[in-house]
Write a protein that holds these residues in place. Structure first.
Motif, PDB file in Angstrom:
ATOM      1  N   GLN A   3       0.749  -1.301   0.071  1.00 48.91           N
ATOM      2  CA  GLN A   3       0.192   0.031  -0.088  1.00 48.91           C
ATOM      3  C   GLN A   3       0.845   0.295   0.155  1.00 48.91           C
ATOM      4  O   GLN A   3       1.794   1.604   0.872  1.00 48.91           O
ATOM      5  N   ALA A  23       3.895   7.432   2.111  1.00 49.58           N
ATOM      6  CA  ALA A  23       4.533   6.079   3.274  1.00 49.58           C
ATOM      7  C   ALA A  23       3.943   4.719   2.646  1.00 49.58           C
ATOM      8  O   ALA A  23       2.699   4.419   1.660  1.00 49.58           O
ATOM      9  N   SER A  25       3.531  -0.023   3.456  1.00 48.57           N
ATOM     10  CA  SER A  25       3.123  -0.867   4.200  1.00 48.57           C
ATOM     11  C   SER A  25       3.100  -1.835   3.241  1.00 48.57           C
ATOM     12  O   SER A  25       2.535  -1.925   2.840  1.00 48.57           O
ATOM     13  N   LYS A  76      11.065   4.815   8.472  1.00 44.38           N
ATOM     14  CA  LYS A  76       9.659   5.278   8.219  1.00 44.38           C
ATOM     15  C   LYS A  76       8.748   4.826   7.603  1.00 44.38           C
ATOM     16  O   LYS A  76       7.059   4.829   6.120  1.00 44.38           O
ATOM     17  N   ASN A  77      10.268   3.993   6.304  1.00 45.43           N
ATOM     18  CA  ASN A  77       9.179   3.065   5.060  1.00 45.43           C
ATOM     19  C   ASN A  77       8.497   4.251   4.382  1.00 45.43           C
ATOM     20  O   ASN A  77       7.289   3.819   3.623  1.00 45.43           O
ATOM     21  N   THR A  78       9.074   5.376   3.562  1.00 43.47           N
ATOM     22  CA  THR A  78       8.669   6.608   3.480  1.00 43.47           C
ATOM     23  C   THR A  78       9.652   7.047   2.464  1.00 43.47           C
ATOM     24  O   THR A  78      10.834   7.410   2.310  1.00 43.47           O
TER      25      THR A  78
END
Length: 122
Positions: A3, A23, A25, A76-78
């Motif tokens: 996502q 972001a 996920s 932050k997986n960003t």
């Protein structure tokens, strides 16, 4: 499943700056390259920039070199897209993407975000 959720779009004057965020996920991101495409009204979706998740290597479309910078924060997986010296022709919906391969075309992308609008006034 992956996502991707973008944020940071908006209205800016020509010559101004914006920073887009994405972001991520879901699956393990170390296997994915991340990046951005954009689509202006009446035009095809086009590649903007990409970054590998592990070693951080980057590459850009020629029309944004020197103005846009892609980066990522693994904690932050960003993924970010810093856009400077914006021009009216940069106005588009910007999409965050993820792919298992090096990509520059739509068909090479595995996952898409919903998009965020960037409007540049002259």
């Amino acid at each position: 499943q992956v996502q991707l959720v973008e944020s940071g779009g908006g209205l800016v004057q020509a010559g101004g700056s914006l920073r887009l965020s994405c972001a991520a996920s879901g699956r393990t991101f170390s296997y994915y390259r991340m990046g951005w495409f954009r689509q202006a009204p009446g035009k095809e979706r086009e590649f903007v920039a990409a970054i590998s998740w592990s070693e951080g290597s980057t590459y850009y479309a020629d029309f944004v070199k020197g103005r846009f910078t892609i980066s990522r924060d693994n904690t932050k997986n960003t993924v970010y897209l810093q856009m400077n010296s914006l021009k009216p022709e940069d106005m588009a919906v910007y999409y965050c993407v993820a792919s298992r391969v090096r990509f520059t075309t739509v068909s090479e992308v595995d996952y898409w975000g919903q998009g965020t609008q960037v409007t540049v006034s002259s």
